[in-house]
Structures are given as structure tokens and as C-alpha cells.
Design a protein around this motif. Structure first.
Motif: not given
Lengths: 58, 247
Positions: B134-145
Motif C-alpha cells: 500500500y505504501l508503494i501505491l502511495f509512491f506510485v501516485y507521487i511518481g505520477y504527479i
């Protein structure tokens, strides 16, 4: 009421969770409204500038 | 009645339609969230059979934010794909508008999860599969932005971040299986399975109705953000300069 807030000793955990979530859910639309106002202000400013240049060039 | 969906792919038409829909989504969001929380707090027992004390009431916001985090990711990828296939500007705008709300929900899910973890497991964080993925999902979002913000050319940044979001989709089934493990012996997890079995009916109702409220909230803010993006990107067009709000 006090019992309700106390949450069997877990009040701090339950209410801080609620507080954080609803703080974020209020902050997001508030920032969006502010962003919208600033974009509209910019568009109006550019429009005024363009009109001025147009009338100046006439 | 036949609706021409492509009509609303034009930013101008979407702008006026969403302006009318946003207040309706706000009313639905507030009403559903209040009903959900009322049911969740006032019509449920203080303690559950499995030993969970009143702290379990964090569930209403925790589950709602975690679910929204994953669904919004799916929705973002959907818009990104539509953008890549049909090359429609509005879809890219929708994808980027969804990303920020998704990040916010992921963050809220992490924080409420940590608070709940402290009460029920005695620890704020554990590197167990559920939390880590779930933490990785957060980083993927941050990566996208971040990727989108780092490329100046709008078309290129839209496309690049759309590709990234599609690749990042791989994390969503991993999160799902990390909690609903096919073979529990293979993946020990502190986090309980997400199952509706045996959940008291009012708790379930409270959870589902609050989540529905959060859906409506997400629609409202995503539309608000998309309208801002449209205004910013289309500010030189004649339809924007004719708008009532800028005259």
C-alpha cells in the motif's frame, strides 16, 4: 455524551483519525476554490492587458 | 434518449456540465457520509466478538479512504488509457485531476491505518505485505504527479505520466492478494483479511454508505480540479474569454 467522546478509552485514537481525514477532505476543496479564484484573476488581468494594447495600437 | 458522449469530451461542454453537477455531488457526499457515520457510531455495539474494542470505529474512515485510494487509481488509469487511445485532451486532464485526490486518500488511509494498528497490534507500522504494498501505491501516485510536473510540454507530460500510471497498475492486484492471500501459510500478515463474512450488518452499512459518500466527494473535487485545469490550459481560447466568470 462524555462516554461517547471517551470511546472506552480510545477516544484519542478514534477522534484523531476522524479529525485528520475530515481536515484533509475540507482542505482539498478549499484549496481548489482558492486556485480557481487565482486562475480567474490571471485570465482577467491578461484580458485587460490585451484590451489596453489593442486600444493603444488603434 | 441517445446521449452523444463525445460531445462531453470537448473541454468546453464538460466545463458547463460539471458546473451544474458539482453541487449535486456535494449534497450527496455530505448526506451519505453523515448517514454512514451516524449508523456506524450510534447503531453498533461498543465491542466486537473478536475482542476488538471501540477503536474499531476507525474502520469507517479507514476502509473508505483505502478503497478510494485503489479505485481512484483504477479510474486514473482508465482516463489515461482513454487519452492514449483516443488522444482526447480532457481524459488526460481527468487523469491528472484524479491523481491528487487519490494521493490524498492513500495518505489518509496510511495515517488512519497506523492509528488503528497502534490500538489493535500495539505498533504504528509493520513491514507486512499489506502495508508495504500500500505504501508503494502511495509512491506510485507521487511518481505520477512528479513526472507530470517535471515536463513542461503539456502533451508530452500527459503522455509520459499516462504510461507510468498504466505500468503502476500492477501494484493494485498485488495489494489485493497481499491481504486475501490464496495460501495463508505462504504469507503471514498482521492485517486481517478484508472479508464481509460475519460483519455486523449496521457496521457493514455504515462502512458502505460512508464509502459511497467518499465516492461522491471524489467526483465533486475531481470535477472542480478538472475545471481549474481546463481554465488554465484553455485560457487563450475564445470560449473561455466569453465566460461569465472572467468578464
Amino acid at each position: 455524551m462524555a462516554d461517547f467522546l471517551h470511546m472506552g478509552g480510545y477516544g484519542a485514537y478514534v477522534w484523531s483519525s476522524m479529525g485528520i481525514v475530515f481536515f484533509l477532505l475540507l482542505l482539498e476543496p478549499l484549496l481548489l476554490v482558492m486556485q480557481r479564484k487565482s486562475i480567474i484573476k490571471d485570465i482577467k488581468r491578461i484580458k485587460r492587458m490585451e484590451q489596453r494594447t489593442k486600444s493603444h495600437n488603434k | 434518449m441517445k446521449i452523444n458522449w463525445f460531445k462531453y469530451a470537448a473541454p468546453m461542454n464538460f466545463y458547463s456540465l460539471s458546473g451544474k453537477l458539482i453541487p449535486l455531488f456535494w449534497v450527496a457526499a455530505i448526506a451519505l457520509t453523515l448517514i454512514g457515520l451516524y449508523l456506524g457510531f450510534f447503531t453498533t455495539p461498543n465491542e466486537l466478538g473478536n475482542g476488538m474494542k471501540e477503536y474499531y470505529k476507525i474502520i469507517y474512515v479507514h476502509v473508505a479512504t483505502v478503497w478510494m485510494a485503489m479505485w481512484l487509481y483504477g479510474m486514473m488509469v482508465f482516463w489515461a488509457l482513454i487519452g492514449l487511445i483516443f488522444n482526447t485532451r480532457l481524459s488526460y486532464m481527468m487523469a491528472s485531476a484524479t491523481a491528487i485526490t487519490g494521493t490524498l486518500m492513500t495518505f489518509a488511509g496510511l495515517v488512519t491505518g497506523a492509528i488503528w494498528g497502534k490500538t489493535s497490534w500495539g505498533t504504528w507500522w509493520d513491514w507486512d505485505p499489506r502495508m508495504t504494498t500500500y505504501l508503494i501505491l502511495f509512491f506510485v501516485y507521487i511518481g505520477y504527479i512528479s513526472l507530470q510536473a517535471s515536463i513542461d510540454d503539456t502533451r508530452r507530460s500527459d503522455k509520459a505520466s499516462a504510461f507510468l500510471s498504466v505500468v503502476g497498475l500492477a501494484i493494485v492486484p498485488v495489494i489485493y492478494y497481499s491481504i486475501n492471500c490464496p495460501d495463508p501459510d505462504q504469507c503471514a500478515s498482521l492485517h486481517q483479511e478484508s472479508s464481509f463474512k460475519g460483519v455486523e450488518s449496521n457496521i457493514l452499512k455504515g462502512m458502505l454508505i460512508t464509502t459511497l459518500g467518499f465516492w461522491m466527494y471524489s467526483f465533486a473535487v475531481i470535477m472542480m480540479r478538472t475545471r481549474n485545469v481546463i481554465l488554465k490550459r484553455e485560457q487563450k481560447t475564445s470560449w473561455v474569454s466569453k465566460l461569465k466568470e472572467v468578464s
